[in-house]
Structure formats: structure tokens, C-alpha cells
Write a protein that holds these residues in place. Structure first.
Motif, PDB file in Angstrom:
ATOM      1  N   PRO A 104       0.211  -4.984 -11.775  1.00  8.93           N
ATOM      2  CA  PRO A 104      -0.971  -4.470 -11.603  1.00  8.93           C
ATOM      3  C   PRO A 104      -1.383  -3.281 -12.497  1.00  8.93           C
ATOM      4  N   ARG A 105      -2.703  -3.289 -12.909  1.00  4.50           N
ATOM      5  CA  ARG A 105      -3.067  -2.289 -13.651  1.00  4.50           C
ATOM      6  C   ARG A 105      -3.340  -0.954 -12.877  1.00  4.50           C
ATOM      7  N   PHE A 106      -3.694  -0.979 -11.852  1.00  7.80           N
ATOM      8  CA  PHE A 106      -3.972   0.195 -11.067  1.00  7.80           C
ATOM      9  C   PHE A 106      -2.976   0.230  -9.597  1.00  7.80           C
ATOM     10  N   ASP A 107      -2.236   0.986  -9.794  1.00  8.93           N
ATOM     11  CA  ASP A 107      -1.256   0.996  -8.372  1.00  8.93           C
ATOM     12  C   ASP A 107      -1.939   1.872  -7.549  1.00  8.93           C
ATOM     13  N   THR A 108      -1.229   1.591  -6.153  1.00  5.84           N
ATOM     14  CA  THR A 108      -1.908   1.943  -4.819  1.00  5.84           C
ATOM     15  C   THR A 108      -1.925   3.837  -4.940  1.00  5.84           C
ATOM     16  N   ALA A 125     -12.832   2.705  -6.464  1.00  5.24           N
ATOM     17  CA  ALA A 125     -12.811   1.476  -7.701  1.00  5.24           C
ATOM     18  C   ALA A 125     -13.425   2.404  -8.934  1.00  5.24           C
ATOM     19  N   ALA A 138     -11.454   0.574 -11.904  1.00  4.07           N
ATOM     20  CA  ALA A 138     -10.854  -0.572 -11.539  1.00  4.07           C
ATOM     21  C   ALA A 138     -11.909  -1.369 -10.840  1.00  4.07           C
ATOM     22  N   SER A 144      -9.478  -4.665  -6.825  1.00  3.43           N
ATOM     23  CA  SER A 144      -8.333  -3.904  -6.785  1.00  3.43           C
ATOM     24  C   SER A 144      -7.807  -3.330  -5.643  1.00  3.43           C
ATOM     25  N   HIS A 190      -7.264  -5.841  -2.618  1.00  6.64           N
ATOM     26  CA  HIS A 190      -6.129  -6.355  -2.667  1.00  6.64           C
ATOM     27  C   HIS A 190      -5.119  -5.727  -1.786  1.00  6.64           C
ATOM     28  N   ARG A 191      -5.451  -4.458  -1.795  1.00  5.61           N
ATOM     29  CA  ARG A 191      -4.383  -3.267  -1.138  1.00  5.61           C
ATOM     30  C   ARG A 191      -4.808  -2.848  -0.001  1.00  5.61           C
TER      31      ARG A 191
END
Length: 195
Positions: free
Chosen positions: A5-9, A34, A39, A43, A46-47
Motif C-alpha cells: 500500500p502506498r499509504f500506511d496506517t 485523505a 490519498a 485508503s 480500507h483501514r
């Protein structure tokens, strides 16, 4: 092979902390977070299943990060008074090095939608609260301070008093003075001195 993933938590939560420090909990929306990291909204979804889960995670990650060092300081010595003074210093020092997180903690969990949190987050919050209560009771017992007034005195000395020093400067927009840790430690020591 799936690409990472391009953007982590943690990036998303860091952005949420910045938004909360700047605008309060109301500034932490899925779309604002976002946008802050560039993002797509997906994204976040999804988390986090929704805004309440995002707010819960922002609050809990911040509190748990603070508490990790706090409990280490509190338990850093066999002498309970030394540990109490170290815990008071930790509150100020952590706030100095984490000003955005400290600003976030000026609010309460209810400002971050506590009543709407998913059950797993509510359990984490209660576990943290129970750990704090148990630590205060253990410290009071180690100091030979008994009863509700004694527990209140310990809580004032190692939580409320150092937090009030931090809060005044954070709310006023002024940096913590260089002597703030010493002042917090001295006040805690005086409050917990032998009767």
C-alpha cells in the motif's frame, strides 16, 4: 504479487493527529485525512470502517504511546517517591517532544466520539483506564497513603498537577519553559513528602 500500500496506517494516523491538533476532533474527517496525505478516500475506508473507528484509533494510539513511557517512569525506581517524580517529569518532557499529540490530549475521549467507538476500541480504552487506576492505587499503597483522600492526593501529584502545567502553556500557545520538568517534579515531591 500485490504491491504494498502506498499509504500506511501510521501515515494516516499521523495526519489525523496533525488535524486534531490544529482544528480539534471535528477537523478529523475521513476526507480531511485523505486530503492531508494525498490519498484516495478508499485508503482510509480500507483501514477504518468509519470515522468513529478512525477517531478511536487516533485517541488510543496517542494515549497508549504516552502511557508506555509514563508507566516506565513510574516504575523506574524501587523508591515510590522517585518513581512518582520521574512520572511527573515524563508528562512534561513527553508533551515538549510531542506537542501535537499533547494538544490532542487536551481533549477527552468523549470529544473523540467515545460513545460510538467499536467494541474493540472501548475495551482497549477501559484496559488503559484500569491500568492507570491500578498504578495509582499501587503507588498510594507503596507510599502508605490510604483512603479516598490519599488516592486523590496521589492522582493529583502524579497526573493532574503536571498536566495542568502543560495545559496552561499549550492552550496559551506558549512553549513550555526550560524549567517545567523541574517544577513538575518539585511539586509532585512536595505533595508526596512524608507527613
Amino acid at each position: 504479487m500485490a504491491r504494498p500500500p502506498r499509504f500506511d496506517t501510521s501515515q494516516l494516523l499521523d495526519a489525523a493527529v496533525r488535524l486534531a491538533a490544529e482544528s480539534g476532533p471535528s477537523g478529523v474527517t475521513m476526507s480531511a485525512v485523505a486530503a492531508a496525505v494525498g490519498a484516495p478516500s478508499g485508503s482510509l475506508y480500507h483501514r477504518f470502517p468509519g470515522r468513529s473507528a478512525l477517531l478511536a484509533e487516533v485517541w488510543l494510539r496517542t494515549v497508549e504511546g504516552f502511557q508506555e513511557g509514563y508507566f516506565e517512569a513510574l516504575e523506574s525506581s524501587d523508591d515510590p517517591r522517585t518513581g512518582a517524580r520521574a512520572a511527573a517529569r515524563h508528562i512534561v518532557a513527553w508533551s515538549r517532544t510531542h506537542p501535537q499529540e499533547a494538544a490532542l490530549l487536551l481533549y477527552g475521549s468523549h470529544d473523540f466520539g467515545h460513545d460510538d467507538w467499536p467494541d474493540e476500541h472501548l475495551l482497549r480504552a477501559e484496559d488503559g483506564n484500569m491500568r492507570v487506576r491500578a498504578a495509582m492505587a499501587a503507588l498510594a499503597g507503596a507510599l502508605g497513603i490510604h483512603g479516598r483522600p490519599g488516592l486523590d492526593r496521589v492522582t493529583l501529584a502524579v497526573i493532574d498537577l503536571p498536566l495542568s502545567l502543560v495545559r496552561r502553556h499549550l492552550r496559551g500557545g506558549s512553549p513550555l519553559p526550560a524549567h517545567a520538568e523541574d517544577l513538575a517534579e518539585q511539586c509532585t515531591g512536595a505533595l508526596l513528602a512524608d507527613d
